[in-house]
Scaffold this motif. Structure first.
Motif, PDB file in Angstrom:
ATOM      1  N   LYS A  58       0.803  -1.249  -0.121  1.00  0.00           N
ATOM      2  CA  LYS A  58       0.016  -0.005   0.032  1.00  0.00           C
ATOM      3  C   LYS A  58       0.638   1.161  -0.130  1.00  0.00           C
ATOM      4  O   LYS A  58       0.360   2.434   0.319  1.00  0.00           O
ATOM      5  N   VAL A  59       2.192   1.197  -0.112  1.00  0.00           N
ATOM      6  CA  VAL A  59       3.178   2.418  -0.361  1.00  0.00           C
ATOM      7  C   VAL A  59       3.067   2.910  -1.526  1.00  0.00           C
ATOM      8  O   VAL A  59       3.993   2.608  -2.402  1.00  0.00           O
ATOM      9  N   LYS A  60       2.274   3.592  -1.688  1.00  0.00           N
ATOM     10  CA  LYS A  60       2.010   4.426  -3.423  1.00  0.00           C
ATOM     11  C   LYS A  60       3.373   4.886  -3.788  1.00  0.00           C
ATOM     12  O   LYS A  60       3.483   5.031  -4.935  1.00  0.00           O
ATOM     13  N   ASN A  61       4.162   5.395  -3.039  1.00  0.00           N
ATOM     14  CA  ASN A  61       5.191   6.116  -3.473  1.00  0.00           C
ATOM     15  C   ASN A  61       6.565   5.512  -3.361  1.00  0.00           C
ATOM     16  O   ASN A  61       7.630   5.999  -3.325  1.00  0.00           O
ATOM     17  N   CYS A  62       6.536   4.157  -3.455  1.00  0.00           N
ATOM     18  CA  CYS A  62       7.603   3.281  -3.846  1.00  0.00           C
ATOM     19  C   CYS A  62       8.109   3.167  -5.148  1.00  0.00           C
ATOM     20  O   CYS A  62       6.937   2.879  -5.991  1.00  0.00           O
ATOM     21  N   LYS A  63       9.252   3.209  -5.708  1.00  0.00           N
ATOM     22  CA  LYS A  63       9.264   3.028  -6.864  1.00  0.00           C
ATOM     23  C   LYS A  63       8.926   1.623  -7.533  1.00  0.00           C
ATOM     24  O   LYS A  63       8.690   1.569  -8.791  1.00  0.00           O
ATOM     25  N   PHE A  64       8.859   0.767  -6.652  1.00  0.00           N
ATOM     26  CA  PHE A  64       8.576  -0.593  -7.028  1.00  0.00           C
ATOM     27  C   PHE A  64       7.061  -0.928  -7.086  1.00  0.00           C
ATOM     28  O   PHE A  64       6.474  -2.188  -7.397  1.00  0.00           O
ATOM     29  N   ASN A  65       6.162   0.097  -6.672  1.00  0.00           N
ATOM     30  CA  ASN A  65       4.942  -0.145  -6.289  1.00  0.00           C
ATOM     31  C   ASN A  65       3.966   0.002  -7.834  1.00  0.00           C
ATOM     32  O   ASN A  65       4.217   0.693  -8.689  1.00  0.00           O
ATOM     33  N   SER A  66       3.473  -1.047  -8.199  1.00  0.00           N
ATOM     34  CA  SER A  66       2.975  -1.236  -9.697  1.00  0.00           C
ATOM     35  C   SER A  66       1.405  -1.776  -9.410  1.00  0.00           C
ATOM     36  O   SER A  66       1.059  -3.124  -9.037  1.00  0.00           O
ATOM     37  N   SER A  67       0.350  -0.859  -9.319  1.00  0.00           N
ATOM     38  CA  SER A  67      -0.999  -1.108  -9.061  1.00  0.00           C
ATOM     39  C   SER A  67      -1.199  -1.904  -7.654  1.00  0.00           C
ATOM     40  O   SER A  67      -1.949  -3.038  -7.493  1.00  0.00           O
ATOM     41  N   LEU A  68      -0.382  -1.221  -6.725  1.00  0.00           N
ATOM     42  CA  LEU A  68      -0.629  -2.022  -5.447  1.00  0.00           C
ATOM     43  C   LEU A  68       0.170  -3.371  -5.033  1.00  0.00           C
ATOM     44  O   LEU A  68      -0.127  -3.986  -4.266  1.00  0.00           O
ATOM     45  N   MET A  69       0.944  -3.754  -6.177  1.00  0.00           N
ATOM     46  CA  MET A  69       1.551  -4.912  -6.012  1.00  0.00           C
ATOM     47  C   MET A  69       3.180  -4.563  -6.101  1.00  0.00           C
ATOM     48  O   MET A  69       3.484  -3.388  -6.661  1.00  0.00           O
ATOM     49  N   CYS A  70       4.037  -5.313  -5.515  1.00  0.00           N
ATOM     50  CA  CYS A  70       5.635  -5.116  -5.525  1.00  0.00           C
ATOM     51  C   CYS A  70       6.144  -5.758  -6.758  1.00  0.00           C
ATOM     52  O   CYS A  70       5.985  -6.918  -6.878  1.00  0.00           O
ATOM     53  N   SER A  71       6.793  -4.886  -7.399  1.00  0.00           N
ATOM     54  CA  SER A  71       7.471  -5.280  -8.574  1.00  0.00           C
ATOM     55  C   SER A  71       8.894  -5.483  -8.384  1.00  0.00           C
ATOM     56  O   SER A  71       9.819  -5.908  -9.378  1.00  0.00           O
ATOM     57  N   ALA A  72       9.508  -5.389  -7.082  1.00  0.00           N
ATOM     58  CA  ALA A  72      10.690  -5.665  -7.167  1.00  0.00           C
ATOM     59  C   ALA A  72      11.176  -7.020  -7.057  1.00  0.00           C
ATOM     60  O   ALA A  72      10.232  -7.950  -6.760  1.00  0.00           O
ATOM     61  N   PRO A  73      12.209  -7.803  -7.719  1.00  0.00           N
ATOM     62  CA  PRO A  73      12.597  -9.077  -7.663  1.00  0.00           C
ATOM     63  C   PRO A  73      12.374  -9.612  -6.424  1.00  0.00           C
ATOM     64  O   PRO A  73      12.147 -11.128  -6.002  1.00  0.00           O
ATOM     65  N   GLY A  74      12.677  -9.123  -5.059  1.00  0.00           N
ATOM     66  CA  GLY A  74      12.650  -9.689  -3.950  1.00  0.00           C
ATOM     67  C   GLY A  74      12.904  -8.352  -3.135  1.00  0.00           C
ATOM     68  O   GLY A  74      13.468  -7.392  -3.225  1.00  0.00           O
ATOM     69  N   ILE A  75      12.439  -8.697  -1.816  1.00  0.00           N
ATOM     70  CA  ILE A  75      12.657  -7.624  -0.627  1.00  0.00           C
ATOM     71  C   ILE A  75      13.363  -8.359   0.544  1.00  0.00           C
ATOM     72  O   ILE A  75      13.491  -9.510   0.599  1.00  0.00           O
ATOM     73  N   THR A  76      13.987  -7.509   1.179  1.00  0.00           N
ATOM     74  CA  THR A  76      14.417  -7.645   2.624  1.00  0.00           C
ATOM     75  C   THR A  76      13.410  -6.804   3.692  1.00  0.00           C
ATOM     76  O   THR A  76      13.049  -6.063   3.410  1.00  0.00           O
ATOM     77  N   VAL A  77      13.413  -7.510   4.950  1.00  0.00           N
ATOM     78  CA  VAL A  77      12.644  -6.794   5.809  1.00  0.00           C
ATOM     79  C   VAL A  77      13.426  -6.705   7.202  1.00  0.00           C
ATOM     80  O   VAL A  77      14.321  -7.777   7.344  1.00  0.00           O
ATOM     81  N   GLY A  78      13.517  -5.662   7.826  1.00  0.00           N
ATOM     82  CA  GLY A  78      14.362  -5.854   8.929  1.00  0.00           C
ATOM     83  C   GLY A  78      13.584  -4.828  10.080  1.00  0.00           C
ATOM     84  O   GLY A  78      12.651  -4.183   9.820  1.00  0.00           O
ATOM     85  N   HIS A  79      14.199  -4.535  11.144  1.00  0.00           N
ATOM     86  CA  HIS A  79      13.700  -3.508  12.258  1.00  0.00           C
ATOM     87  C   HIS A  79      13.901  -2.206  11.887  1.00  0.00           C
ATOM     88  O   HIS A  79      14.793  -1.545  11.152  1.00  0.00           O
ATOM     89  N   HIS A  80      12.828  -1.375  12.096  1.00  0.00           N
ATOM     90  CA  HIS A  80      12.884   0.052  12.126  1.00  0.00           C
ATOM     91  C   HIS A  80      12.176   0.498  13.471  1.00  0.00           C
ATOM     92  O   HIS A  80      11.141   0.303  13.631  1.00  0.00           O
ATOM     93  N   GLU A  81      13.103   1.131  14.471  1.00  0.00           N
ATOM     94  CA  GLU A  81      12.530   1.528  15.476  1.00  0.00           C
ATOM     95  C   GLU A  81      11.898   0.424  16.081  1.00  0.00           C
ATOM     96  O   GLU A  81      12.790  -0.746  16.186  1.00  0.00           O
ATOM     97  N   ASN A  82      10.797   0.314  16.505  1.00  0.00           N
ATOM     98  CA  ASN A  82      10.290  -0.891  17.249  1.00  0.00           C
ATOM     99  C   ASN A  82       9.332  -1.607  16.554  1.00  0.00           C
ATOM    100  O   ASN A  82       8.543  -2.481  16.794  1.00  0.00           O
TER     101      ASN A  82
END
Ligand code: SF4
Length: 93
Positions: A58-82
């Motif tokens: 739902k992050v519309k201002n990401c360069k990988f956002n395409s019709s509310l789908m992720c177009s990146a080949p893959g993502i990593t997830v990690g901590h930000h604050e809590n």
């Protein structure tokens, strides 16, 4: 469009995390900020045997956002604050 995969997640306290892999079938990434909306610390060893992908972003201002789908080949997830964030987020120009 192939589903983008969660390549790694360092948020060990999430119920879906096993050995830095996400085992939710499909995660959602949140609205104004690229948080992992699927994170939960209720339980452990949740999810499936296979590793997860991104169901919706739902992050519309990401360069990988395409019709509310992720177009990146893959993502990593990690901590930000809590909380857990998508670390592959890049603001759209
Ligand atoms: S990507 Fe989200 S749902 Fe998957 S293990 Fe990490 S924090 Fe949990």
């Amino acid at each position: 469009m192939d589903i983008s995969k969660v390549l790694a997640c360092s948020v060990n306290e999430c119920a879906f995390n096993r050995n830095k892999e996400c085992h939710a079938i499909a995660i959602n990434i949140g609205g104004h900020h690229p948080a992992c909306d699927t994170f939960t610390d209720h339980g452990h060893n949740a999810g499936a045997s296979e590793t997860g992908g991104i169901g919706a972003c739902k992050v519309k201002n990401c360069k990988f956002n395409s019709s509310l789908m992720c177009s990146a080949p893959g993502i990593t997830v990690g901590h930000h604050e809590n909380h857990a964030d998508c670390k592959t987020f890049i603001p759209a120009s």
